[in-house]
Design an enzyme around this catalytic site. Structure first.
Site, PDB file in Angstrom:
ATOM      1  N   SER A  35      51.384 -17.719 -15.686  1.00 58.76           N
ATOM      2  CA  SER A  35      52.087 -18.996 -15.731  1.00 58.76           C
ATOM      3  C   SER A  35      51.654 -19.946 -14.629  1.00 58.76           C
ATOM      4  O   SER A  35      51.697 -21.168 -14.800  1.00 58.76           O
ATOM      5  CB  SER A  35      53.597 -18.764 -15.636  1.00 58.76           C
ATOM      6  OG  SER A  35      54.064 -18.031 -16.738  1.00 58.76           O
ATOM      7  N   GLY A  36      51.227 -19.398 -13.496  1.00 58.02           N
ATOM      8  CA  GLY A  36      50.730 -20.252 -12.417  1.00 58.02           C
ATOM      9  C   GLY A  36      49.491 -21.016 -12.831  1.00 58.02           C
ATOM     10  O   GLY A  36      49.372 -22.229 -12.584  1.00 58.02           O
ATOM     11  N   HIS A  37      48.551 -20.332 -13.464  1.00 61.69           N
ATOM     12  CA  HIS A  37      47.355 -21.006 -13.978  1.00 61.69           C
ATOM     13  C   HIS A  37      47.744 -22.087 -14.983  1.00 61.69           C
ATOM     14  O   HIS A  37      47.208 -23.206 -14.965  1.00 61.69           O
ATOM     15  CB  HIS A  37      46.425 -20.009 -14.681  1.00 61.69           C
ATOM     16  CG  HIS A  37      45.796 -18.995 -13.777  1.00 61.69           C
ATOM     17  ND1 HIS A  37      46.045 -17.647 -13.907  1.00 61.69           N
ATOM     18  CD2 HIS A  37      44.921 -19.120 -12.750  1.00 61.69           C
ATOM     19  CE1 HIS A  37      45.345 -16.991 -13.000  1.00 61.69           C
ATOM     20  NE2 HIS A  37      44.652 -17.858 -12.288  1.00 61.69           N
ATOM     21  N   ASP A 152      46.411 -19.523  -2.662  1.00 59.27           N
ATOM     22  CA  ASP A 152      45.156 -19.340  -1.932  1.00 59.27           C
ATOM     23  C   ASP A 152      44.940 -20.574  -1.050  1.00 59.27           C
ATOM     24  O   ASP A 152      44.000 -21.341  -1.243  1.00 59.27           O
ATOM     25  CB  ASP A 152      44.001 -19.156  -2.913  1.00 59.27           C
ATOM     26  CG  ASP A 152      44.180 -17.923  -3.785  1.00 59.27           C
ATOM     27  OD1 ASP A 152      44.051 -16.812  -3.264  1.00 59.27           O
ATOM     28  OD2 ASP A 152      44.479 -18.084  -4.986  1.00 59.27           O
ATOM     29  N   GLN A 155      41.615 -21.004   0.720  1.00 55.67           N
ATOM     30  CA  GLN A 155      40.599 -21.424  -0.248  1.00 55.67           C
ATOM     31  C   GLN A 155      40.732 -22.916  -0.557  1.00 55.67           C
ATOM     32  O   GLN A 155      39.730 -23.635  -0.658  1.00 55.67           O
ATOM     33  CB  GLN A 155      40.739 -20.613  -1.531  1.00 55.67           C
ATOM     34  CG  GLN A 155      39.816 -21.064  -2.652  1.00 55.67           C
ATOM     35  CD  GLN A 155      39.980 -20.212  -3.897  1.00 55.67           C
ATOM     36  OE1 GLN A 155      39.334 -19.178  -4.016  1.00 55.67           O
ATOM     37  NE2 GLN A 155      40.846 -20.622  -4.806  1.00 55.67           N
ATOM     38  N   MET A 186      52.754 -15.376  -8.075  1.00 55.87           N
ATOM     39  CA  MET A 186      52.018 -14.990  -9.266  1.00 55.87           C
ATOM     40  C   MET A 186      50.530 -14.825  -8.947  1.00 55.87           C
ATOM     41  O   MET A 186      49.933 -15.643  -8.271  1.00 55.87           O
ATOM     42  CB  MET A 186      52.206 -16.023 -10.372  1.00 55.87           C
ATOM     43  CG  MET A 186      53.583 -16.006 -10.974  1.00 55.87           C
ATOM     44  SD  MET A 186      53.721 -17.107 -12.397  1.00 55.87           S
ATOM     45  CE  MET A 186      55.425 -16.781 -12.879  1.00 55.87           C
ATOM     46  N   SER A 188      46.812 -12.686 -10.724  1.00 58.46           N
ATOM     47  CA  SER A 188      46.237 -11.789 -11.729  1.00 58.46           C
ATOM     48  C   SER A 188      46.287 -10.343 -11.268  1.00 58.46           C
ATOM     49  O   SER A 188      46.376  -9.418 -12.086  1.00 58.46           O
ATOM     50  CB  SER A 188      44.798 -12.209 -12.028  1.00 58.46           C
ATOM     51  OG  SER A 188      44.750 -13.535 -12.501  1.00 58.46           O
TER      52      SER A 188
END
Length: 281
Positions: A35-37, A152, A155, A186, A188
């Site tokens: 869901s974050g993506h 991230d 990043q 969240m 992967s």
């Protein structure tokens, strides 16, 4: 939904839009979407005429070969999730040789020291890999806006520096961390946790929230001592690092000054490495 595997075909498809100055939003991912993506994609769809999503597990940013091997690859399921948002999102899902032209090595980058902190110190070469693939993807897609999650955060800051150093006319949009109902950020990697571990992992964010509360009235040393003792009482975790740092330099802080601080943590729960962060002021 259009899915491209070849960069030349994607560039040909986007050429007319680029020439016309049409806004292109870009969401780079390594797949295993959650869901974050999808929230990043929705923001791109809302703010741009065209949205491109890349799905590519980048080998040069993994310093642990076993981690690369275990990383989930779920292109068909990912495409189905994207389709629930819009049929018009363009997916770019290349093979490794397509992106690296048969030479799977990373370029060395200088990000003015950002690359030496936290993840960079604990994962040698990681940000060279990140910089290499993000630069390649930006050159292919030439987006107007690119969307990155604040989970991230290091990043995100490095990508912003990459754009500045390469004079790329791309607006980097940082998006709030998406969390599970229990507060777990969240990721992967969460799919590798057992149900019990996923529930237990709520402790990470709970500890960060308490660290934020203590930061308002205590010294940095006191906050770091609290976090160290909190995790020491939970032997199922192995702490990689906990740092408090200014958002701009990411260098470990010892004394509070008039600047924006963030707390960063990386821990192992079982065999799964989890990261999270929280704004402190």
């Amino acid at each position: 939904m259009l899915i491209f595997n070849k960069k030349a075909l994607l560039q040909d498809h986007l050429a007319t839009a680029i020439a016309a100055g049409t806004s292109i939003g870009f969401v780079p991912t390594m797949g295993a979407l959650h869901s974050g993506h999808l929230s990043l994609m929705q923001q791109s769809v809302n703010q741009n005429k065209i949205t491109v999503v890349s799905i590519f597990v980048n080998p040069t940013q993994f310093n642990n070969p076993d981690d690369l091997k275990k990383y989930p690859r779920t292109l068909e399921a990912d495409a189905a999730k994207i389709k629930t948002l819009s049929d018009d999102i363009i997916v770019f899902a290349p093979e490794v040789d397509e992106m690296y032209d048969g030479n799977t090595t990373s370029q060395h980058y200088n990000f003015d020291g950002l690359e030496n902190q936290m993840e960079g110190a604990h994962r040698p070469g990681h940000f060279d890999g990140v910089g290499t693939i993000v630069k390649k993807l930006f050159d292919i897609v030439t987006p107007t806006n690119a969307y990155f999650g604040e989970k991230d955060f290091q990043q995100l800051q490095i990508v912003k520096k990459l754009v500045v150093k390469n004079n790329m006319p791309i607006n980097i949009v940082g998006c709030a961390i998406s969390r599970e109902p229990n507060g777990l950020a969240m990721s992967s990697r969460n799919e590798r946790l057992t149900a019990a571990e996923k529930e237990d992992a709520a402790f990470i964010y709970q500890t960060l929230q308490e660290a934020k509360n203590k930061f308002a009235e205590s010294s940095i040393t006191t906050v770091k001592d609290y976090v160290a003792h909190a995790f020491a009482a939970h032997p199922e975790y192995k702490t990689d690092y906990f740092e408090i740092a200014p958002e701009d330099t990411l260098e470990p802080a010892t004394v509070k000054e008039n600047t924006k601080y963030r707390a960063f943590i990386a821990v192992f729960l079982g065999n799964v490495r989890l990261i999270d962060n929280i704004s402190l002021n």
